[in-house]
Design a protein around this motif. Structure first.
Motif, PDB file in Angstrom:
ATOM      1  N   TYR A  23      36.531  39.408  42.554  1.00  0.00           N
ATOM      2  CA  TYR A  23      37.099  40.682  42.991  1.00  0.00           C
ATOM      3  C   TYR A  23      37.706  41.278  41.684  1.00  0.00           C
ATOM      4  CZ  TYR A  23      40.253  43.727  45.398  1.00  0.00           C
ATOM      5  OH  TYR A  23      40.957  45.003  45.866  1.00  0.00           O
ATOM      6  N   GLU A  24      38.523  40.573  40.874  1.00  0.00           N
ATOM      7  CA  GLU A  24      38.914  41.394  39.323  1.00  0.00           C
ATOM      8  C   GLU A  24      38.088  41.687  38.444  1.00  0.00           C
ATOM      9  OE1 GLU A  24      43.261  38.859  40.056  1.00  0.00           O
ATOM     10  OE2 GLU A  24      41.721  38.227  38.484  1.00  0.00           O
ATOM     11  N   GLN A  25      37.041  41.013  38.566  1.00  0.00           N
ATOM     12  CA  GLN A  25      35.985  41.277  37.181  1.00  0.00           C
ATOM     13  C   GLN A  25      34.804  41.937  37.559  1.00  0.00           C
ATOM     14  OE1 GLN A  25      35.631  37.872  34.840  1.00  0.00           O
ATOM     15  NE2 GLN A  25      37.503  36.795  35.522  1.00  0.00           N
ATOM     16  N   VAL A  26      34.418  41.832  38.872  1.00  0.00           N
ATOM     17  CA  VAL A  26      32.849  42.443  39.142  1.00  0.00           C
ATOM     18  C   VAL A  26      33.114  43.573  40.241  1.00  0.00           C
ATOM     19  CG1 VAL A  26      30.459  41.942  39.908  1.00  0.00           C
ATOM     20  CG2 VAL A  26      31.977  40.037  38.688  1.00  0.00           C
ATOM     21  N   SER A  27      32.713  44.842  40.033  1.00  0.00           N
ATOM     22  CA  SER A  27      32.949  45.787  41.034  1.00  0.00           C
ATOM     23  C   SER A  27      32.264  45.848  42.135  1.00  0.00           C
ATOM     24  CB  SER A  27      32.349  47.265  40.217  1.00  0.00           C
ATOM     25  OG  SER A  27      31.091  47.130  39.765  1.00  0.00           O
ATOM     26  N   CYS A  28      30.841  45.104  42.221  1.00  0.00           N
ATOM     27  CA  CYS A  28      30.189  45.066  43.359  1.00  0.00           C
ATOM     28  C   CYS A  28      30.826  44.082  44.354  1.00  0.00           C
ATOM     29  CB  CYS A  28      28.801  44.694  43.348  1.00  0.00           C
ATOM     30  SG  CYS A  28      28.322  43.308  42.558  1.00  0.00           S
ATOM     31  N   SER A  29      31.437  43.092  43.830  1.00  0.00           N
ATOM     32  CA  SER A  29      32.090  42.058  44.550  1.00  0.00           C
ATOM     33  C   SER A  29      33.525  42.543  45.073  1.00  0.00           C
ATOM     34  CB  SER A  29      32.440  40.864  43.513  1.00  0.00           C
ATOM     35  OG  SER A  29      31.355  40.317  43.283  1.00  0.00           O
ATOM     36  N   LYS A  30      34.085  43.381  44.347  1.00  0.00           N
ATOM     37  CA  LYS A  30      35.406  44.005  45.168  1.00  0.00           C
ATOM     38  C   LYS A  30      35.005  44.666  46.114  1.00  0.00           C
ATOM     39  CE  LYS A  30      39.282  47.086  43.319  1.00  0.00           C
ATOM     40  NZ  LYS A  30      38.969  47.857  44.750  1.00  0.00           N
ATOM     41  N   GLU A  31      33.941  45.555  46.102  1.00  0.00           N
ATOM     42  CA  GLU A  31      33.474  46.259  47.234  1.00  0.00           C
ATOM     43  C   GLU A  31      33.299  45.510  48.332  1.00  0.00           C
ATOM     44  OE1 GLU A  31      30.190  48.247  45.793  1.00  0.00           O
ATOM     45  OE2 GLU A  31      31.228  49.679  44.241  1.00  0.00           O
TER      46      GLU A  31
END
Length: 307
Positions: A23-31
């Motif tokens: 969540y903190e490091q990967v934008s697609c994961s945060k999405e």
């Protein structure tokens, strides 16, 4: 050239903090985490990342697990790694369906949220599950059939490890018979109900109704179903298999053996823990197993597969 399967763990592997670094490091994961919260109305980030008791309650565990696994999946896909087949143990089958293209994320999150609620509601009093160590699955199934009361196989995990499920008294009676038949140990599991038992059939019926609002997409990458341990390529088959899965045995060992027999030699476990890699080593020690659990694992696995 590696022939790759993505595999996804099920309920029981969850822990507080899973997926936080993604969540903190990967934008697609945060999405993904943000979308799961938006779709379900739950604070998925708080559920996954902050100390809480809900993460181990079925109706919350399931959506938390699938959100975290999907976030990790999207990060891995960005590296251009594409599997030939997907599979997931129990709940993990829903993330496998996302990876295969059969479920879009919104529909998957809605469905998994309802599945968790239905299974929590359907849990009868007096249900139990026990892991049977050191005995083959066929013998265990025969003993369950001979035991008075409701008891059956929940999970064929790997050689020497099978889980039985059902009424507490029947499970206990079957365990005594299994020890007499040669089982090394029978270990009662700390669970909230007899999962993958016909006793949860009502949850499957409710799920079937809920799936009327869900559209199954074309399956881009085949997946192996828990119920049959066979490849599924027709979208028309998916809903019935998901309905049956709630109250049926999970044929995980058979699913992995099927993939290996068809030439899959590399398995990437995507999600918290390393449970499936442990099973893999017992099913076929020659198969390669990797694990995506932390953001740093992405680069390591990508580099290893390029070798």
């Amino acid at each position: 050239m590696s022939r790759i399967a993505f595999i996804f763990p099920g309920q029981g592997a969850q822990y507080v903090g899973m997926g936080k670094d993604f969540y903190e490091q990967v934008s697609c994961s945060k999405e993904v985490f943000d979308l799961a919260g938006e779709v379900t109305g739950l604070d998925i980030k708080k559920l996954c990342f902050e100390p809480n008791e809900e993460i181990n309650i079925t109706e919350y565990t399931q959506i938390a697990m699938v959100a975290a696994e999907t976030a990790m999946l999207r990060a891995l896909e960005e590296q251009g790694i594409v599997p030939e087949v997907n599979a997931g143990l129990s709940l993990g089958e829903y993330t496998a369906l996302i990876a295969s293209g059969a479920l879009d994320e919104k529909d998957a999150f809605k469905l998994v949220r309802k599945r968790g609620i239905y299974m929590q509601e359907a849990v009868p009093s007096g249900g139990a599950m026990t892991a049977v160590i050191g005995l083959d699955g066929e013998t265990i199934a025969r003993v369950c059939e001979k035991t008075e009361g409701q008891v059956s196989v929940a999970n064929y995990n790997c050689p020497g490890q099978t889980v039985i499920t059902g009424e507490e008294s029947a499970v206990a009676a079957a365990a005594e018979m299994l020890k007499a038949s040669g089982a090394r140990r029978c270990v009662p599991l700390t669970v909230s109900g007899p999962f993958h038992s016909p006793m949860l059939k009502s949850a499957g019926e409710k799920l079937w109704e809920a799936m009327k609002e869900i559209e199954i997409q074309d399956i881009r990458i085949p997946y192996v179903a828990n119920v049959t341990a066979e490849y599924v390529s027709k979208k028309e088959d998916v809903k019935l298999l998901l309905k049956e899965q709630v109250a049926s045995s999970v044929k995980w060992q058979q699913s992995v053996e099927k993939m290996i027999s068809d030439g899959i030699d590399t398995f990437i476990e995507i999600g918290p823990g390393r449970t499936l890699n442990g099973f893999l080593r017992k099913i076929d020690k020659n198969a390669r197993g990797f694990n995506i659990e932390k953001a740093e694992d992405i680069k390591k696995v990508a580099e290893e597969l390029k070798c």
